[in-house]
Design an enzyme around this catalytic site. Structure first.
Site, short mmCIF file in Angstrom:
data_model
loop_
_atom_site.label_atom_id
_atom_site.label_comp_id
_atom_site.label_asym_id
_atom_site.label_seq_id
_atom_site.Cartn_x
_atom_site.Cartn_y
_atom_site.Cartn_z
N LYS A 116 0.81 -1.23 0.00
CA LYS A 116 0.00 0.00 0.00
C LYS A 116 0.85 1.28 0.00
O LYS A 116 0.47 2.27 -0.61
CB LYS A 116 -0.96 0.00 1.19
CG LYS A 116 -2.08 -1.05 1.04
CD LYS A 116 -3.08 -0.92 2.17
CE LYS A 116 -4.19 -1.95 2.02
NZ LYS A 116 -5.25 -1.79 3.02
N ASP A 132 -9.91 2.89 1.33
CA ASP A 132 -10.11 2.38 2.69
C ASP A 132 -10.70 3.48 3.58
O ASP A 132 -11.55 3.20 4.44
CB ASP A 132 -8.76 1.96 3.32
CG ASP A 132 -8.28 0.61 2.83
OD1 ASP A 132 -9.12 -0.21 2.39
OD2 ASP A 132 -7.06 0.36 2.89
P1 NDP Z 1 -0.11 -2.35 10.77
O1 NDP Z 1 0.85 -3.46 11.03
O2 NDP Z 1 0.28 -1.18 9.94
O3 NDP Z 1 -0.58 -1.73 12.21
C1 NDP Z 1 -1.03 -2.55 13.25
C2 NDP Z 1 -1.18 -1.68 14.52
O4 NDP Z 1 -1.71 -2.53 15.53
C3 NDP Z 1 0.12 -1.11 15.05
O5 NDP Z 1 -0.11 0.18 15.57
C4 NDP Z 1 0.46 -2.10 16.17
O6 NDP Z 1 1.28 -1.58 17.18
C5 NDP Z 1 -0.90 -2.39 16.71
N1 NDP Z 1 -0.97 -3.63 17.47
C6 NDP Z 1 -0.77 -4.89 17.01
N2 NDP Z 1 -0.95 -5.78 18.02
C7 NDP Z 1 -1.28 -5.05 19.11
C8 NDP Z 1 -1.58 -5.39 20.47
N3 NDP Z 1 -1.57 -6.66 20.89
N4 NDP Z 1 -1.86 -4.39 21.33
C9 NDP Z 1 -1.86 -3.09 20.92
N5 NDP Z 1 -1.58 -2.69 19.66
C10 NDP Z 1 -1.29 -3.68 18.78
O7 NDP Z 1 -1.40 -3.06 10.20
P2 NDP Z 1 -2.61 -2.36 9.38
O8 NDP Z 1 -2.95 -1.11 10.07
O9 NDP Z 1 -2.28 -2.33 7.94
O10 NDP Z 1 -3.76 -3.45 9.56
C11 NDP Z 1 -4.39 -3.67 10.82
C12 NDP Z 1 -5.58 -4.58 10.63
O11 NDP Z 1 -6.55 -3.93 9.84
C13 NDP Z 1 -5.25 -5.89 9.90
O12 NDP Z 1 -5.82 -6.95 10.63
C14 NDP Z 1 -5.95 -5.75 8.56
O13 NDP Z 1 -6.45 -6.99 8.09
C15 NDP Z 1 -7.11 -4.83 8.92
N6 NDP Z 1 -7.59 -4.06 7.76
C16 NDP Z 1 -8.91 -4.17 7.43
C17 NDP Z 1 -9.44 -3.46 6.37
C18 NDP Z 1 -10.88 -3.61 6.03
O14 NDP Z 1 -11.27 -3.23 4.91
N7 NDP Z 1 -11.71 -4.10 6.92
C19 NDP Z 1 -8.61 -2.55 5.56
C20 NDP Z 1 -7.23 -2.48 6.01
C21 NDP Z 1 -6.75 -3.22 7.08
P3 NDP Z 1 2.90 -1.70 17.11
O15 NDP Z 1 3.33 -0.76 16.00
O16 NDP Z 1 3.33 -1.30 18.45
O17 NDP Z 1 3.18 -3.14 16.76
#
Ligand code: NDP
Length: 273
Positions: free
Chosen positions: A66, A102
């Site tokens: 992306k 999105d």
């Molecule tokens: P990223 O990896 O960019 O970001 C994930 C975020 O979640 C980070 O800020 C991370 O923190 C945080 N995180 C992960 N695990 C934990 C935890 N246990 N406790 C607290 N914070 C946590 O992923 P994306 O943002 O790209 O995607 C996130 C989700 O969104 C995915 O599951 C994806 O499938 C879903 N999604 C759904 C869409 C839809 O159309 N429904 C569209 C796009 C995404 P840290 O940086 O500290 O690890």
């Protein structure tokens, strides 16, 4: 000749986009198909060049491409530029245009514009959701009402927004009408439970809505919120609406939202049991 749309990602087997878009093409009577292409990062530029040469009807793009799309497109929409990521490619007059659907997709799926939103997580989905809420409420121009305020709560401070530590959550929730879990914690049963334990849901007003971007199955946080009587929204609507907006960009036609929702639910049925 049948027009071809694609969804590009690495891996890509999990993608529900072909199920949704093929159902939409059928419902609209379009001679078009969508198929998935597994494209590793080092092949992304070549893959886009191939789609430009066809030319493809359009392409959806998912993890991990992306952000990289911005440097490969001829034009980048203002939304994609502001968010720093694109998930949709349009092929027009030999040019490749990168869009982010999105962001408005989440706002479309919500059905209302919140006053005070709290977002958990600060990754790509959080950036898109925050942008969709702020610009959506400005565009909706709800009279003299102020645009949505967004607070981002992350375990690491984010560079793109003034974010808050997890310890600020009780105070922030007390005045929120929307909580959106944009973390990837719900993908793993262990972190799903841990995240639900770390959110003091009781401090959120009972009229608030709790949402997640996860769409494969209900998250623990969403289940607990529903049990406490909150309205809940899962990530299926965002997925449908980002695909719907992509279809309209590619064809100029309004998307058959109901048909796409049913196709998504059918394709998810085994994983949501
Ligand atoms: P990223 O990896 O960019 O970001 C994930 C975020 O979640 C980070 O800020 C991370 O923190 C945080 N995180 C992960 N695990 C934990 C935890 N246990 N406790 C607290 N914070 C946590 O992923 P994306 O943002 O790209 O995607 C996130 C989700 O969104 C995915 O599951 C994806 O499938 C879903 N999604 C759904 C869409 C839809 O159309 N429904 C569209 C796009 C995404 P840290 O940086 O500290 O690890």
């Amino acid at each position: 000749m049948t027009k071809q749309a694609f969804v590009l990602g690495w891996p890509i087997e999990h993608s529900r986009s072909p199920a949704m878009l093929n159902a939409a093409f059928r419902a609209l009577g379009l001679d078009a198909t969508m198929s998935s292409r597994a494209v590793p990062p080092e092949r992304l530029a070549d893959a886009i060049a191939e789609l430009r040469a066809l030319p493809a009807l359009g392409a959806s793009v998912t993890i991990p491409h992306k952000e990289a799309l911005l440097a490969l497109a001829d034009e980048v929409s203002p939304e994609a530029r502001a968010i720093g990521a694109a998930n949709c490619l349009e092929f027009r007059d030999g040019n490749v245009i990168a869009h982010n659907t999105d962001a408005p997709g989440f706002a479309d799926s919500l059905g209302f514009m919140p006053r005070n939103a709290v977002i958990l997580g600060a990754g790509g989905a959080a950036r898109a959701v925050a942008h969709g809420l702020v610009t959506g409420s400005i565009n909706a121009g709800a009279g003299s009402r102020a645009a949505t305020r967004v607070a981002v709560v992350a375990r690491r401070l984010a560079s793109w927004i003034a974010s808050h530590a997890w310890s600020d959550l009780p105070a922030l929730l007390g005045d929120a009408d929307l909580l959106v879990d944009c973390t990837s914690a719900g993908l793993d049963p262990r972190t799903d439970e841990e995240l639900a334990d770390s959110v003091p849901l009781g401090t959120l007003p009972r009229t608030a809505t709790v949402a997640t971007v996860i769409y494969h199955r209900p998250t623990k946080l969403l289940e607990r919120a529903a049990a406490l009587g909150y309205s809940t929204v899962d990530g299926r609507g965002m997925l449908v609406h980002q695909g719907a907006r992509a279809l309209t960009i590619w064809t100029g036609l309004p998307a058959p939202i109901e048909v796409m929702s049913r196709a998504l639910d059918d394709s998810l049925a085994p994983s949501r049991k």
